[in-house]
Write a protein that holds these residues in place. Structure first.
Motif, short mmCIF file in Angstrom:
data_model
loop_
_atom_site.label_atom_id
_atom_site.label_comp_id
_atom_site.label_asym_id
_atom_site.label_seq_id
_atom_site.Cartn_x
_atom_site.Cartn_y
_atom_site.Cartn_z
N ASP A 61 0.87 -1.18 0.00
CA ASP A 61 0.00 0.00 0.00
C ASP A 61 0.90 1.22 0.00
N LEU A 62 0.90 1.95 -1.09
CA LEU A 62 1.79 3.11 -1.23
C LEU A 62 1.49 4.21 -0.21
N ASN A 63 0.32 4.16 0.38
CA ASN A 63 -0.04 5.17 1.40
C ASN A 63 0.38 4.75 2.80
N GLN A 64 0.94 3.58 2.94
CA GLN A 64 1.41 3.11 4.25
C GLN A 64 2.89 2.84 4.16
N HIS A 65 3.60 3.21 5.19
CA HIS A 65 5.02 2.86 5.28
C HIS A 65 5.45 2.94 6.74
N LYS A 105 -10.75 1.94 7.73
CA LYS A 105 -10.83 2.97 6.70
C LYS A 105 -10.54 4.35 7.28
N LEU A 106 -10.97 4.57 8.51
CA LEU A 106 -10.69 5.86 9.16
C LEU A 106 -9.21 6.06 9.44
N ALA A 107 -8.47 4.99 9.60
CA ALA A 107 -7.03 5.09 9.89
C ALA A 107 -6.29 5.86 8.81
N ASP A 108 -6.78 5.80 7.58
CA ASP A 108 -6.13 6.53 6.50
C ASP A 108 -6.15 8.02 6.75
#
Length: 114
Positions: A61-65, A105-108
């Motif tokens: 997931d490119l939005n997570q690191h 979903k809210l974690a984003d």
């Protein structure tokens, strides 16, 4: 290990990245998870070790690191996608929604934006 052993009857091996240097792995299916946390240099090592009849599946997931030196623009997964996108040997699948709980979903929204 626990998840893999309980969910599959396949013959598989989990190996550290350091053990693939100098090897060519033929006839394998590699599944690399959390690929967004792999630096570009290490990703080049992984792709370069794929031998004949080997399939490489990169998931992430490119939005997570979790590595603070990487972000959605400078990680190994992005590097592979952008560099190899014109090759007929590669394909990219991008999913557009999270298939977890409403709370997940809210974690984003909690992520710090670059």
């Amino acid at each position: 290990y626990d998840n893999i052993y309980t969910q599959t009857a396949l013959n598989f091996e989990i190996i550290p990245l350091s053990s693939i240097q100098g090897r060519s792995l033929d006839g394998a299916i590699w599944i690399i998870t959390e690929a967004q946390d792999i630096p570009p240099d290490d990703m080049e090592l992984i792709v370069g070790r794929c031998g004949k009849n080997t399939k490489l599946i990169l998931e992430g997931d490119l939005n997570q690191h979790s590595d603070n030196t990487l972000n959605k623009y400078n990680n190994g997964l992005t590097h592979v996608i952008n560099t190899l996108k014109d090759s007929e040997l590669t394909a990219t699948v991008e999913l557009d929604k999270i298939e977890r709980s409403e709370l997940a979903k809210l974690a984003d929204k909690l992520k710090i934006r670059e």
